[in-house]
Write an enzyme that holds these catalytic residues in place. Structure first.
Site, PDB file in Angstrom:
ATOM      1  N   ASP A   1       0.779  -1.217  -0.020  1.00 45.10           N
ATOM      2  CA  ASP A   1      -0.058  -0.079  -0.105  1.00 45.10           C
ATOM      3  C   ASP A   1       1.124   1.389   0.056  1.00 45.10           C
ATOM      4  O   ASP A   1       0.654   2.082   0.736  1.00 45.10           O
ATOM      5  CB  ASP A   1      -0.932   0.214   1.258  1.00 45.10           C
TER       6      ASP A   1
ATOM      7  N   HIS B   1      -2.546   1.082  11.801  1.00 44.09           N
ATOM      8  CA  HIS B   1      -2.427  -0.133  11.423  1.00 44.09           C
ATOM      9  C   HIS B   1      -0.862  -0.433  11.135  1.00 44.09           C
ATOM     10  O   HIS B   1      -0.183   0.563  11.003  1.00 44.09           O
ATOM     11  CB  HIS B   1      -3.271  -0.699  10.261  1.00 44.09           C
TER      12      HIS B   1
ATOM     13  N   ASP C   1      -2.287   9.680   9.839  1.00 44.57           N
ATOM     14  CA  ASP C   1      -3.008   9.164   9.057  1.00 44.57           C
ATOM     15  C   ASP C   1      -4.311   8.461   9.693  1.00 44.57           C
ATOM     16  O   ASP C   1      -4.182   7.847  10.647  1.00 44.57           O
ATOM     17  CB  ASP C   1      -2.097   8.040   8.263  1.00 44.57           C
TER      18      ASP C   1
ATOM     19  N   GLU D   1     -12.895   0.892  18.370  1.00 40.37           N
ATOM     20  CA  GLU D   1     -14.109   0.308  17.986  1.00 40.37           C
ATOM     21  C   GLU D   1     -15.009   0.287  19.088  1.00 40.37           C
ATOM     22  O   GLU D   1     -14.455   0.092  20.256  1.00 40.37           O
ATOM     23  CB  GLU D   1     -13.819  -1.061  17.367  1.00 40.37           C
TER      24      GLU D   1
ATOM     25  N   GLU E   1      -5.196  13.739   9.504  1.00 41.31           N
ATOM     26  CA  GLU E   1      -6.180  13.315   8.497  1.00 41.31           C
ATOM     27  C   GLU E   1      -7.376  12.687   8.890  1.00 41.31           C
ATOM     28  O   GLU E   1      -7.374  11.616   9.218  1.00 41.31           O
ATOM     29  CB  GLU E   1      -5.117  12.103   7.561  1.00 41.31           C
TER      30      GLU E   1
END
Length: 549
Positions: free
Chosen positions: A65, A108, A205, A212, A247
């Site tokens: 990525d 992540h 980022d 969660e 972001e």
């Protein structure tokens, strides 16, 4: 370092420049840009007027990525050089009064990170709780899937331990579990490592997705804000004049809270405004911009919006109505390959159909609306894109320096380049390059230098208040910026035809109207004449300063 240590809010006046190290200049002729190459081009960035470089991820990574899948936060990807090369670059940038920030990918890691590899060895692993696991993929069902083009679930199966792990982005990027205090401590160690080296801050980022909770959309949860306030406090206690840029691709009601009370992020990208600027041009109406400016106006005085036109990702259409999204696709992404996820993967110049006046107008808005401008590398010369490259790689091609082989980016064989250079008849490096535009006084590059220089003369743009003027002609966007004794009048024509706009200047009787760029005096505002008429060419703009006669 020559930086003014008494100015913690340096970012308010700064011109930022975003670049991937791999795309700027290859000094080793392996087809990939590196820190030594970037160092060699610092003179170019200084001449352009850049105050701060934002580097895309340069950490060790399998690059599934484009470096946002990090396998070691403490190491530099070998293609870009070594820590020594990075330090040399950083020192050289600071000598030129150019600060440097980089991406901090907190949400992540790569599935190749040692933490995740260890977590997959056993359910009893010490690193197991560094990530989020479940026996079922039915949890957190209200969380949207971000990469709709490639992912069908936010859960992925790990066969060795026979459980699912949580990921908001690609399945090879497992999300970190920030409910684990050890993860928070690890991340602050990483932050300290780079700030102690001299880095000037981070673009953080994907900040909305760190926590969660069942029965929520797993975005912008209170714990996220608590975490960043804690990080900010620790940074402020340990370091001087470092910044955090968020972001948070969110609607204003969710983006503004990331400033906290001036105690969370120093800056945040104004995603909603960016999208509305392009929408306003297609509709030839000031309403989309005015509406969103009113929604994004109230932020702490210590903070600042980061303004941008384009970046390394797609032009997101998540925050517009379905009707407006269809409208944007029709206007800006006629070919299916121009679309990506819920957005458009194109550079600035192609979005403007290569029209110089449109590119100038867009930059006029970038430089004069409230916030600090962020320029995407190559947009200062009008670089194009390659929609036939996968994912969002079409806007991440090598910088075009000359009309020599490989655009002057690398002496490697063409087939060795990390990406093909743009070589089409309109935007190809033979036509669009720095060397040619440097020689031509009327080029886009020299226009950008002139406008950046003009903006930097006037603190009103980085720090001033904003008053939107009510005008009858909705095809024109007019506003007053004020800071201390500085007053600026900005007029933008959003239409593809010449427009006349009438502006009531009664409040400024006795002031002279001076063109900011040329410094020429135009006229004095007299008593008895309160309405003034301005004729503006298609996609034209005026920057005036109002000075007492």
């Amino acid at each position: 370092m020559k930086f003014d240590e008494t100015s913690p809010d340096w970012f308010k006046d700064a011109i930022f420049y975003e670049l991937p190290v791999k795309a700027f200049l290859d000094s080793t002729n392996d087809g990939i840009g590196d820190f030594e190459g970037l160092l060699q081009k610092l003179d170019y960035l200084e001449d352009l007027g850049i105050d701060c470089i934002w580097l895309l991820p340069f950490y060790q990574s399998p690059h599934k990525d484009d470096g946002y899948d990090i396998s070691d936060f403490y190491k530099i990807h070998t293609s870009y050089g070594s820590l020594r090369n990075f330090k040399r670059f950083l020192k050289a940038a600071h000598k030129k009064n150019i600060r440097v920030i980089t991406d901090l990918v907190m949400n992540h890691t790569s599935d190749q990170h040692s933490w995740f590899k260890e977590a997959c060895t056993s359910k009893n692993s010490e690193k197991r709780n560094y990530y989020t696991w479940s026996d079922t993929n039915e949890k957190y069902k209200d969380a949207r899937i971000i990469f709709t083009d490639t992912e069908t679930s936010n859960w992925a199966w790990e066969k060795n331990t026979q459980q699912y792990y949580w990921h908001r982005f690609f399945s090879h990027q497992p999300d970190l579990n920030y409910r684990n205090k050890k993860v928070q401590k690890e991340m602050f160690k990483i932050i300290s490592f780079w700030l102690e080296m001299g880095l000037d801050g981070f673009r953080c980022d994907a900040v909305p997705y760190l926590f969660e909770d069942e029965s929520t959309n797993c975005e912008n949860l209170p714990e996220t804000h608590e975490l960043f306030k804690d990080i900010r406090k620790k940074i402020d206690n340990k370091f001087k004049n470092k910044i955090l840029l968020a972001e948070a691709n969110q609607a204003p009601i969710n983006a503004i809270p990331y400033f906290g009370q001036g105690n969370e992020f120093h800056m945040a990208f104004n995603f909603p405004l960016m999208t509305r600027i392009f929408l306003a041009l297609t509709k030839e109406s000031n309403k989309p911009i005015i509406d969103i400016l009113e929604e994004t106006a109230n932020i702490p005085t210590e903070c600042q919006w980061g303004l941008f036109l384009r970046n390394h990702d797609e032009l997101t259409l998540e925050m517009v109505t379905e009707e407006d999204r269809d409208y944007m696709y029709k206007e800006y992404a006629k070919h299916p390959k121009m679309r990506c996820n819920i957005g458009i993967r194109r550079r600035l110049a192609p979005l403007a159909d290569g029209e110089r006046e449109t590119i100038e107008l867009l930059n006029s808005l970038l430089f004069t609306l409230p916030g600090s401008p962020i320029i995407y590398y190559g947009d200062e010369i009008g670089m194009g894109d390659n929609i036939y490259l996968g994912d969002r790689n079409g806007v991440r091609t090598p910088m075009q320096w000359t009309n020599d082989r490989n655009a002057g980016f690398s002496r490697a064989d063409y087939s060795e380049l990390y990406s093909p250079v743009i070589a089409d008849p309109i935007y190809g490096y033979q036509a669009i390059n720095v060397e040619a535009q440097s020689r031509l006084p009327s080029s886009l590059l020299n226009w950008m230098k002139k406008m950046i220089k003009t903006r930097k003369k006037h603190k009103v743009f980085g720090r001033g208040s904003m008053e939107i003027l009510k005008v009858k002609n909705i095809k024109c966007l007019c506003y007053i910026r004020k800071y201390l004794d500085e007053i600026a009048l900005i007029i933008n024509n959003l239409a593809k035809t010449t427009q006349v706009v009438e502006i009531d200047l009664t409040e400024y009787i006795g002031y002279k109207l001076i063109d900011m760029v040329s410094e020429n005096e135009l006229f004095q505002i007299h008593e008895g004449k309160k309405i003034y008429y301005f004729t503006i060419p298609q996609h034209g703009y005026y920057w005036f300063k109002l000075v007492l006669a």
